[in-house]
Design an enzyme around this catalytic site. Structure first.
Site, PDB file in Angstrom:
ATOM      1  N   CYS A 118       0.801  -1.224   0.000  1.00 49.30           N
ATOM      2  CA  CYS A 118       0.000   0.000   0.000  1.00 49.30           C
ATOM      3  C   CYS A 118       0.838   1.280   0.000  1.00 49.30           C
ATOM      4  O   CYS A 118       0.309   2.372  -0.202  1.00 49.30           O
ATOM      5  CB  CYS A 118      -0.945  -0.006   1.195  1.00 49.30           C
ATOM      6  SG  CYS A 118      -1.956  -1.499   1.270  1.00 49.30           S
ATOM      7  N   HIS A 255      -2.726   6.702   2.633  1.00 53.26           N
ATOM      8  CA  HIS A 255      -3.291   5.495   2.025  1.00 53.26           C
ATOM      9  C   HIS A 255      -4.712   5.294   2.540  1.00 53.26           C
ATOM     10  O   HIS A 255      -4.970   5.391   3.746  1.00 53.26           O
ATOM     11  CB  HIS A 255      -2.423   4.286   2.381  1.00 53.26           C
ATOM     12  CG  HIS A 255      -3.091   2.980   2.161  1.00 53.26           C
ATOM     13  ND1 HIS A 255      -3.702   2.652   0.967  1.00 53.26           N
ATOM     14  CD2 HIS A 255      -3.260   1.906   2.987  1.00 53.26           C
ATOM     15  CE1 HIS A 255      -4.223   1.444   1.074  1.00 53.26           C
ATOM     16  NE2 HIS A 255      -3.968   0.964   2.285  1.00 53.26           N
ATOM     17  N   ASN A 285     -10.333  -0.162  -0.338  1.00 52.51           N
ATOM     18  CA  ASN A 285      -8.877  -0.143  -0.195  1.00 52.51           C
ATOM     19  C   ASN A 285      -8.281  -0.685  -1.492  1.00 52.51           C
ATOM     20  O   ASN A 285      -8.391  -1.872  -1.782  1.00 52.51           O
ATOM     21  CB  ASN A 285      -8.473  -1.019   0.997  1.00 52.51           C
ATOM     22  CG  ASN A 285      -6.968  -1.100   1.207  1.00 52.51           C
ATOM     23  OD1 ASN A 285      -6.178  -0.789   0.320  1.00 52.51           O
ATOM     24  ND2 ASN A 285      -6.565  -1.556   2.391  1.00 52.51           N
TER      25      ASN A 285
END
Length: 330
Positions: A118, A255, A285
């Site tokens: 990520c 993120h 996500n």
């Protein structure tokens, strides 16, 4: 590093892409024991995009670059380095970057995939700045893209509610004057890798047996604890290296893992949530794609403007972190 940090790299364009198929929380109610209220209250996610059966990470990358070229009237045929941040490549090899090179007809460019989960997009931007500032390259294409739906267990309600697919791309070019990059920071805590992984050739980590499912395995509680305690410290380090303070930042783009996590990071760092951008509500996500998707949303909505100071901060599997303070010049 302080004020002596030198950058000769300027971000000149951004583009994004998300697959057409929408998977809402209400759709997930039909698949696993969950509810829209439960998901949204705990994550801030309402829906996510899912790649089609024959649609892979390379396809998303190419579409994001095409969006970039169309919006900013840019060409990429003279790009001399392609960096793709992804944890979901089409193949173990060849790289996604090499497939992007072929699909876009870029004749003379290096091509490299980067796996920093990520934090991958921020790591790749740092590498692009280094390559250009050192004089090694002149024009770098940086892409963060994921098809996480292909490695998500849709019978596991703890993970399937979180992940989605998408891509974001930036063009980074040489500039004679001071560049877009004001300071950077990166770090890793590899002993925490056991809390977020997907197995590969080895089925052990730190002497422990892993779940060999081929799907994402996450200990959400441990990852949450790690992020909210360490990211605020990392944010401060980015600012210290720039010779500035967090109050000077116009927009924070972390993120987009979980809205509750972002809220905690903002609370602990003292940074206003209203000056923070995220992409998770409609995309979930998306790992390496989440930061460009969020930044692009801020640009399209007229929030982020030329001259703004923008703090990008990625964190995730590894466990790894990376931050960049930018002056947005586009």
């Amino acid at each position: 590093m302080g004020n002596s940090f030198l950058s000769k790299a300027k971000i000149t364009a951004i583009g994004t892409y998300a697959p057409e198929r929408v998977l809402s929380n209400f759709d997930l109610e039909e698949m696993v024991d969950t509810s829209d209220e439960w998901i949204f209250s705990r994550t801030g996610i309402r829906e996510r995009r899912i790649a089609a059966e024959g649609e892979f990470t390379t396809d998303l990358c190419v579409a994001a670059v095409q969006d970039l070229m169309k919006r900013y009237d840019k060409t990429v045929d003279d790009v001399d380095l392609i960096l793709v941040a992804t944890s979901t490549p089409d193949y173990a090899f060849p790289s996604v970057a090499s497939q992007v090179q072929a699909r876009l007809g870029i004749e003379d460019a290096g091509a490299l995939d980067m796996n920093a989960a990520c934090a991958g997009f921020v790591y790749a931007l740092q590498m692009a700045n280094s390559a250009i500032t050192s004089g090694m390259n002149k024009k770098v294409l940086v892409i963060g893209a994921e098809t996480l739906s292909k490695i998500t267990d849709f019978n596991d309600r703890t993970t399937c509610i979180l992940f989605g697919d998408g891509a974001g791309a930036m063009l980074v070019e040489y500039i004679e004057e001071r560049g877009s990059f004001l300071s950077v920071h990166m770090t890793a805590k590899g002993e925490g890798g056991i809390h977020l992984y997907r197995t590969g050739l080895s089925n052990q980590m730190n002497g422990q047996e892993l779940q060999n499912s081929g799907y994402i395995v996450q200990n959400g509680r441990e990852v949450y604890k790690w992020a909210v305690t360490t990211v605020p410290c990392g944010m401060e380090k980015v600012m210290e290296k720039s010779g500035s303070v967090l109050e000077a930042v116009d927009w924070f783009v972390p993120h987009s893992a979980n809205l509750r996590m972002i809220e905690s990071i903002c609370e602990r760092s003292g940074f206003p949530l209203e000056k923070t951008l995220w992409s998770l509500e409609h995309f979930g996500n998306t790992s390496a794609a989440s930061i460009p998707l969020a930044l692009n949303k801020g640009i399209v909505e007229g929030k982020v403007k030329a001259g703004d100071r923008v703090l990008l901060y990625g964190f995730g599997g590894g466990l790894v972190q990376a931050g960049i303070l930018l002056e947005w010049m586009v």
